[in-house]
Design a protein around this motif. Structure first.
Motif, PDB file in Angstrom:
ATOM      1  N   UNK A 119      55.819  67.369 -50.850  1.00 32.07           N
ATOM      2  CA  UNK A 119      56.398  68.120 -51.973  1.00 32.07           C
ATOM      3  C   UNK A 119      55.521  69.311 -52.316  1.00 32.07           C
ATOM      4  N   UNK A 120      54.216  69.086 -52.326  1.00 35.84           N
ATOM      5  CA  UNK A 120      53.313  70.197 -52.649  1.00 35.84           C
ATOM      6  C   UNK A 120      53.463  71.318 -51.626  1.00 35.84           C
ATOM      7  N   UNK A 121      53.503  70.926 -50.341  1.00 41.64           N
ATOM      8  CA  UNK A 121      53.616  71.945 -49.286  1.00 41.64           C
ATOM      9  C   UNK A 121      54.901  72.749 -49.462  1.00 41.64           C
ATOM     10  N   UNK A 122      56.017  72.047 -49.695  1.00 43.88           N
ATOM     11  CA  UNK A 122      57.298  72.740 -49.818  1.00 43.88           C
ATOM     12  C   UNK A 122      57.293  73.675 -51.027  1.00 43.88           C
ATOM     13  N   UNK A 123      56.763  73.186 -52.133  1.00 49.99           N
ATOM     14  CA  UNK A 123      56.757  74.025 -53.337  1.00 49.99           C
ATOM     15  C   UNK A 123      55.861  75.244 -53.132  1.00 49.99           C
ATOM     16  N   UNK A 124      54.665  75.001 -52.558  1.00 47.87           N
ATOM     17  CA  UNK A 124      53.728  76.103 -52.360  1.00 47.87           C
ATOM     18  C   UNK A 124      54.327  77.133 -51.406  1.00 47.87           C
ATOM     19  N   UNK A 125      54.949  76.638 -50.330  1.00 45.91           N
ATOM     20  CA  UNK A 125      55.526  77.567 -49.353  1.00 45.91           C
ATOM     21  C   UNK A 125      56.646  78.375 -49.982  1.00 45.91           C
ATOM     22  N   UNK A 126      57.512  77.696 -50.760  1.00 45.58           N
ATOM     23  CA  UNK A 126      58.625  78.412 -51.374  1.00 45.58           C
ATOM     24  C   UNK A 126      58.107  79.538 -52.256  1.00 45.58           C
ATOM     25  N   UNK A 127      56.978  79.287 -52.918  1.00 40.64           N
ATOM     26  CA  UNK A 127      56.424  80.337 -53.777  1.00 40.64           C
ATOM     27  C   UNK A 127      55.761  81.421 -52.939  1.00 40.64           C
ATOM     28  N   UNK A 128      55.172  81.021 -51.812  1.00 39.14           N
ATOM     29  CA  UNK A 128      54.411  82.004 -51.026  1.00 39.14           C
ATOM     30  C   UNK A 128      55.303  82.901 -50.169  1.00 39.14           C
ATOM     31  N   UNK A 129      56.510  82.416 -49.831  1.00 37.51           N
ATOM     32  CA  UNK A 129      57.405  83.252 -48.995  1.00 37.51           C
ATOM     33  C   UNK A 129      57.549  84.665 -49.555  1.00 37.51           C
ATOM     34  N   UNK A 130      58.031  84.805 -50.801  1.00 36.08           N
ATOM     35  CA  UNK A 130      58.198  86.174 -51.305  1.00 36.08           C
ATOM     36  C   UNK A 130      56.885  86.924 -51.446  1.00 36.08           C
ATOM     37  N   UNK A 187      53.265  80.938 -43.031  1.00 37.94           N
ATOM     38  CA  UNK A 187      53.973  80.195 -44.071  1.00 37.94           C
ATOM     39  C   UNK A 187      55.225  79.525 -43.485  1.00 37.94           C
ATOM     40  N   UNK A 188      55.927  80.224 -42.589  1.00 39.76           N
ATOM     41  CA  UNK A 188      57.107  79.577 -41.994  1.00 39.76           C
ATOM     42  C   UNK A 188      56.677  78.345 -41.197  1.00 39.76           C
ATOM     43  N   UNK A 189      55.539  78.451 -40.529  1.00 37.40           N
ATOM     44  CA  UNK A 189      55.047  77.299 -39.768  1.00 37.40           C
ATOM     45  C   UNK A 189      54.791  76.119 -40.689  1.00 37.40           C
ATOM     46  N   UNK A 190      54.067  76.413 -41.774  1.00 38.49           N
ATOM     47  CA  UNK A 190      53.702  75.352 -42.703  1.00 38.49           C
ATOM     48  C   UNK A 190      54.958  74.749 -43.326  1.00 38.49           C
ATOM     49  N   UNK A 191      55.895  75.603 -43.675  1.00 31.47           N
ATOM     50  CA  UNK A 191      57.133  75.135 -44.295  1.00 31.47           C
ATOM     51  C   UNK A 191      57.867  74.196 -43.345  1.00 31.47           C
ATOM     52  N   UNK A 192      57.866  74.554 -42.069  1.00 35.94           N
ATOM     53  CA  UNK A 192      58.558  73.702 -41.111  1.00 35.94           C
ATOM     54  C   UNK A 192      57.810  72.404 -40.862  1.00 35.94           C
ATOM     55  N   UNK A 193      56.484  72.473 -40.867  1.00 28.85           N
ATOM     56  CA  UNK A 193      55.717  71.226 -40.740  1.00 28.85           C
ATOM     57  C   UNK A 193      56.056  70.333 -41.914  1.00 28.85           C
ATOM     58  N   UNK A 194      56.135  70.918 -43.110  1.00 20.20           N
ATOM     59  CA  UNK A 194      56.494  70.154 -44.308  1.00 20.20           C
ATOM     60  C   UNK A 194      57.847  69.486 -44.144  1.00 20.20           C
ATOM     61  N   UNK A 195      58.818  70.246 -43.666  1.00 23.92           N
ATOM     62  CA  UNK A 195      60.164  69.678 -43.485  1.00 23.92           C
ATOM     63  C   UNK A 195      60.145  68.551 -42.463  1.00 23.92           C
ATOM     64  N   UNK A 196      59.404  68.771 -41.372  1.00 29.38           N
ATOM     65  CA  UNK A 196      59.351  67.742 -40.326  1.00 29.38           C
ATOM     66  C   UNK A 196      58.723  66.473 -40.878  1.00 29.38           C
ATOM     67  N   UNK A 197      57.634  66.642 -41.654  1.00 25.13           N
ATOM     68  CA  UNK A 197      56.978  65.473 -42.237  1.00 25.13           C
ATOM     69  C   UNK A 197      57.921  64.757 -43.188  1.00 25.13           C
ATOM     70  N   UNK A 198      58.672  65.539 -43.963  1.00 22.97           N
ATOM     71  CA  UNK A 198      59.602  64.946 -44.923  1.00 22.97           C
ATOM     72  C   UNK A 198      60.634  64.093 -44.195  1.00 22.97           C
ATOM     73  N   UNK A 199      61.220  64.661 -43.157  1.00 25.90           N
ATOM     74  CA  UNK A 199      62.289  63.964 -42.457  1.00 25.90           C
ATOM     75  C   UNK A 199      61.746  62.741 -41.732  1.00 25.90           C
ATOM     76  N   UNK A 200      60.595  62.926 -41.064  1.00 29.15           N
ATOM     77  CA  UNK A 200      60.082  61.783 -40.306  1.00 29.15           C
ATOM     78  C   UNK A 200      59.584  60.703 -41.267  1.00 29.15           C
TER      79      UNK A 200
END
Lengths: 636, 435
Positions: free
Chosen positions: B359-370, B390-403
């Motif tokens: 959750x922290x990664x996703x929130x931080x990435x969402x803020x850092x994108x812009x 940031x896109x890399x980190x965001x995708x790692x976050x998503x992958x971790x979430x799903x797995x």
């Protein structure tokens, strides 16, 4: 010889880039032959010229203002020396000097080679060349070219300061070609032609490909006679980044019958020409009428050099121009092969000599209607021996007495990119109609490379802060990595107005190999072209009956009330977002790692099952077990 | 239950209406996180403008929507805001109804299992109660409608919202057991963006399960139904594609839509993995890696279907998540669809291992994108690597979430068969590991 070597190298390079190797080899051998032939031909002509020089000059002493048949005397005289000429050809040279109101000076050289022959007559192969350069003649017949216009330009023509040029050209290289309607594979011919021209002119024309070639529907109609006007046979391309240099001038000069050894071309010294604000070299080939009745067609090769010398860098801030100051040469003779060789100085603003004085005084004055204005010119005929005076050299000097104002050009255009950041932007094109009471339509042609994605729905055209809907729009959207955007519009310009055309675009991120070696310099977008029939202040001359100076006859004039003008706007320099070029390996590794993380975690969960973790035995026990396993004894 | 849903819908529509009229709508339409070349509204308008000029919208490389979309907006271009709000509403209501129905099925199954005494005795705390399941459908609607990602996507008028609506309708009709409607909506979703093709397997599994047909390759009834569903799916796909052909009477849309999705020629930055990778790719490996990356999306379908053949709805969730992570032009709208399903799996919460980190990664990435976009594109003080990181980190976050959810799901299933408090051989408390 150095340049011949360079030419040969360039031809070889261009040959390598040719798609079909067989055709390419043929082209190379032919090209090489033609070039060496052309060189020999020039040298032979020079020898011939030296021997004939005196005689011809004396022959032409007294017929300075005669219409074209005057040339027949020289050609007949030369034909009497050679056995039997296949057809008639003429060569004329001309230099026009126009003082500009800014204090700069505009010199325009025009060399016309006219040949009353038909390259495409069935069953007849033209192989004997006299004045017409063989390299270009072979090119014309090999690729079935009907009309060809190529220009190399350094610098930007400032219409507002300098007025209209005799021959407009955009910065960089411009090439447009009309092919004969017998050509089946126009794209193939175009590709080969650009490669061959690239070799002939030592220029990067081989970089012309489908991404910068367009087929404009209305802006580039044929300038010669003929009736094929379907844009299928037209190809137009601009290379705004092309740098023009001595290596382009040298092959250009070799196309002249006298080379740079005699005549006006003597003045073309490269270190002076390139030390100027604007320099444009051009070669135009087109079919023209042989005579007034237009019974047969002749081929016209027009080579032009337009140059503007700067008041401050070349003139050292003094409004005093002479041939020697401009070109560091003086004229000593006409080209012996020429039937006419003249120098014109624009003295319209100076009828009584109150603004500047000419030294030596002009032997005669003439008037010509050019670009919608009747101008007066002082004429120096190089065929007349009196022109050169006692020193056997002509060095025309213009010395100003008072500053002057210039007539504002009726049509002119500007262009710039608005917006900030590297994501989107907006192209603004401003078209000025300075005519006080006449509205007239203009054709605007925009070619935008594919990596600036235009959004045509954002196109706005406003004149006098009101929407001005174009009466005709031809828009061909781009294809990524294949073809550029082509936008052609017919806009009615209200009198005394500024019309603003804006369109938004989005900058694409390219593959790292598609960037130029200096990507942060930006990408060039070629000039947009404004073509118009501008209402004329004076009646234009539409008759063929009178002999006009060459500079006033380039664009065919069909009606008296208007004249054709082509204005090029500035090229644009646009920055694109760039990737980091130093780390393709890192990016590949990192992205693959992320994909592997996804794959790995899913693979783990898919293939493994949950099991209770048993405590692992100690090191000693494992070692003991290993020994027992080797001995074949049951494990502990 | 209808009253709270209506309230949520009213709140969601109000928020969107306010944002549509605010100054935020214009910049949002340019955000690369929210719109991709595939679904940007600006490009839809451009396609319509090209039609007006008499050119085919597919003659250029700007428009990549399907002909049905262009046909739709040809009529409702002036009411686009409303169309997008309605699409979001449809998605939410469809998911609400689908989850409601699904929960009933889950509960019924659990009841039978309890009655048959199939659960170990220490698993009682894993049993789901009607009380906790009661609000799940509402939470799903809430998660979809009030997710900032969905709101941004809707306000930017990304056509992703329409695709989400089609997929939601597909899920609803599948769970309601209508094989025909399910096939039609699946065909429509496939037609819109190819990738939902992988949802064929879970839908088939669910329908089989509903009809009590076991997945057995030796049973003709299994093959009969599979064939029936496949024919319905392919038939409707065929009809839709032919309809598109007749709308514009050319096949230009095939390379321009599907070729564009598969060959990734447009490298405009987005939140996915493709853009920078293929911008930096060596030209002679390009084709190879395109194949690898595209196969990657479809690759997990078969193993996941085997592993999760008893749980097709979880399989649908997994597939949607994988598509939105690995597709070629992902946007935040795709993410919001699978995020809407997270409340359905709220009972897995106790088995999630790193939900806090993710959750922290996703929130931080969402803020850092812009922020990083601004630094790269406008300020010029950063370069593309910052945004890429940031896109890399965001995708790692998503992958971790799903797995993580996958892990938790498998673990709960394991506990339901083997007992919650496992013991080692020596009687001490055991820890579970994957082996």
């Amino acid at each position: 010889n150095l340049c011949t070597a360079a030419l040969l190298a360039a031809v070889l390079v261009c040959g390598l880039t040719c798609a079909s190797t067989a055709a390419a080899e043929e082209a190379i051998t032919e090209e090489y032959e033609s070039i060496s032939n052309a060189n020999e031909h020039v040298q032979a002509q020079d020898d011939y010229a030296r021997s004939q020089k005196r005689r011809e000059i004396t022959e032409h002493d007294d017929d300075q203002n005669e219409p074209p048949p005057s040339s027949s005397s020289s050609s007949s005289s030369s034909s009497s020396s050679s056995s039997s000429p296949p057809s008639k050809d003429y060569f004329k040279e001309e230099l026009v000097i126009r003082p500009l109101s800014s204090g700069d000076i505009y010199a325009s050289f025009q060399f016309q080679t006219r040949w009353d022959t038909d390259f495409f007559a069935p069953g007849k192969k033209v192989s004997h060349y006299r004045l017409f350069p063989k390299s270009l003649g072979q090119l014309m017949s090999k690729f079935s070219v009907r009309e060809m216009h190529v220009s190399f330009t350094q610098g930007y023509w400032r219409t507002m300061q300098w007025g209209q040029p005799f021959l407009p050209a955009p910065p960089g290289a411009e090439l447009w070609v009309w092919f004969q309607d017998s050509v089946a594979d126009v794209d193939g011919a175009w590709k080969e032609l650009t490669n061959v021209l690239s070799g002939i002119f030592c220029a990067s024309l081989n970089f012309i490909d489908s991404t910068n070639t367009v087929e404009p529907t209305a802006s580039f109609k044929p300038l010669g006679v003929g009736n094929v006007t379907h844009q299928r046979f037209l190809r137009y391309a601009v290379l705004p980044r092309e740098i023009v240099c001595t290596e382009n001038l040298t092959p250009w000069k070799k196309l002249l019958p006298c080379g740079s050894k005699a005549g006006l071309a003597v003045l073309m010294k490269s270190e002076k020409l390139f030390h100027s604000s604007f320099l444009s070299l051009a070669v135009h080939i087109r079919p023209v009428c042989q005579d007034w009745g237009c019974k047969g067609t002749a081929w016209e090769l027009r080579q032009t050099v337009n140059v503007v010398f700067d008041l401050h860098t070349t003139g050292q801030g003094k409004r005093e121009w002479s041939f020697f100051k401009m070109f560091s040469r003086t004229l000593t003779e006409a080209c012996p092969l020429a039937t006419s060789s003249k120098v014109y100085i624009d003295v319209t603003d100076n009828p009584q000599g109150e603004l500047f004085e000419l030294n030596p005084a002009a032997p005669s004055l003439t008037q010509a209607v050019v670009l919608g204005d009747r101008r007066t010119y002082a004429v120096y005929d190089l065929m007349a021996s009196g022109t050169f005076g006692l020193l056997r050299s002509l060095n025309v000097l213009l010395r100003w007495k008072t500053p002057v104002d210039m007539l504002r050009p009726l049509l002119h255009g500007e262009r710039y990119v608005a917006g900030y950041g590297l994501q989107t932007g907006e192209i603004h094109t401003l078209i000025y109609n300075n005519h006080p009471y006449r509205a007239f339509p203009v054709l605007l042609l925009d070619i935008v490379p594919w990596y600036l994605r235009l959004y045509i729905h954002t196109l706005t055209v406003t004149s006098k802060s009101r929407e001005n809907k174009p009466s005709y729009i031809h828009y061909q959207p781009s294809k990524d990595r294949l073809r550029p955007h082509l936008l052609e519009m017919l806009i009615q310009l209200p009198p005394n107005s500024v019309t603003e055309v804006t369109v938004q675009f989005e900058r694409a991120l390219l593959k790292w190999t598609e960037y130029t070696p200096d990507p942060n310099h930006g990408f060039y977008v070629g000039s947009s072209v404004i073509s118009a029939l501008v209402p004329s202040v004076v009646a234009m001359d539409t008759s063929y009956t009178l002999e006009h100076p060459l500079f006033s006859t380039f664009f065919p004039c069909k009606e008296e009330s208007s004249y054709f003008v082509r204005v090029y706007t500035e090229p644009l320099l646009v920055n694109l977002p760039t990737p980091d070029f130093s780390m393709p390996y890192n990016v590949i590794c990192l992205t693959c790692t992320v994909v592997a993380v996804g794959y790995g975690s899913l693979y783990n969960l898919l293939t493994r099952t949950f099991q209770v973790e048993e405590p692992s035995p100690g090191v000693v026990k494992r070692l003991a077990n290993m020994i027992r396993y080797l001995r074949g004894v049951p494990l502990l | 239950m209808a009253a709270p849903l209506t309230l949520v819908l009213i709140v969601a529509v109000t928020i969107r209406a306010v944002l549509f009229s605010s100054s935020l709508a214009e910049p949002l339409m340019e955000r690369v996180e929210v719109v991709s070349p595939l679904n940007a509204w600006k490009r839809v308008v451009e396609g319509l403008a090209l039609l007006d000029l008499g050119a085919s919208p597919y003659s250029g490389d700007v428009f990549h929507e399907t002909p049905l979309i262009i046909y739709l907006f040809h009529f409702v271009i002036d009411y686009a805001d409303i169309v997008f709000m309605i699409a979001d509403g449809i998605t939410a209501v469809a998911l609400y109804l689908a989850v409601q129905d699904y929960n009933k099925t889950v509960f019924r199954k659990q009841k039978y299992a309890l009655e048959a005494d199939r659960y170990p005795h220490d698993c009682l705390e894993l049993i789901r109660t009607p009380k906790e399941m009661y609000y799940i459908p509402l939470k799903v609607a809430l998660f979809y409608l009030l997710n900032p990602f969905t709101i941004f996507s809707c306000v930017a008028k990304s056509t992703c919202g329409l695709n989400n609506a089609v997929i939601a309708l597909f899920i609803l009709s599948t769970i309601k057991g209508s094989a025909f409607l399910s096939a039609v909506f699946l065909a429509l979703a496939t037609y819109q963006s190819i990738y939902p093709l992988t949802l064929f397997a879970p839908a088939l599994l669910f329908l089989l399960q509903r009809l009590y047909i076991p997945v057995n390759f030796y049973r003709p009834s299994f093959w009969l139904f599979t064939l029936q569903y496949a024919v319905m799916y392919l038939g409707s796909l065929c009809v839709i594609v032919c309809l598109s052909f007749f709308l514009l009477s050319s096949w230009d849309f095939i390379p321009s839509v599907y070729g564009f999705i598969l060959s990734v020629p447009d490298l405009t930055p987005n939140i996915g993995l493709f853009w920078y990778f293929f911008a930096e790719m060596f030209e002679h490996f390009r084709f190879f890696f395109i194949c690898v990356f595209q196969i990657n999306v479809f690759f997990y379908t078969i193993p996941l279907s085997i592993k999760l053949k008893e749980h097709p709805v979880f399989l649908i969730f997994m597939q949607i998540a994988i598509i939105s992570i690995f597709k070629s032009y992902p946007t935040v709208g795709d993410i919001s669809l699978y995020m809407a399903f997270l409340p359905v799996w709220s009972h897995l919460y106790r088995f999630l291992r790193n939900i806090f980190l993710v959750s922290c990664v996703m929130l931080a990435c969402s803020a850092l994108f812009p922020v990083l976009w601004h630094l790269w594109i406008y300020a010029g003080s950063a370069n593309s690597n910052f945004y890429y990181a940031i896109t890399l980190l965001f995708n790692v976050g998503q992958i971790l979430l799903v797995s993580d959810y996958f892990y938790a799901f498998l673990r709960r299933e394991h506990h339901l068969t083997h007992g919650l408090y496992l013991k080692r051989k020596d009687g001490s408390e055991a820890t579970l590991v994957l082996k």
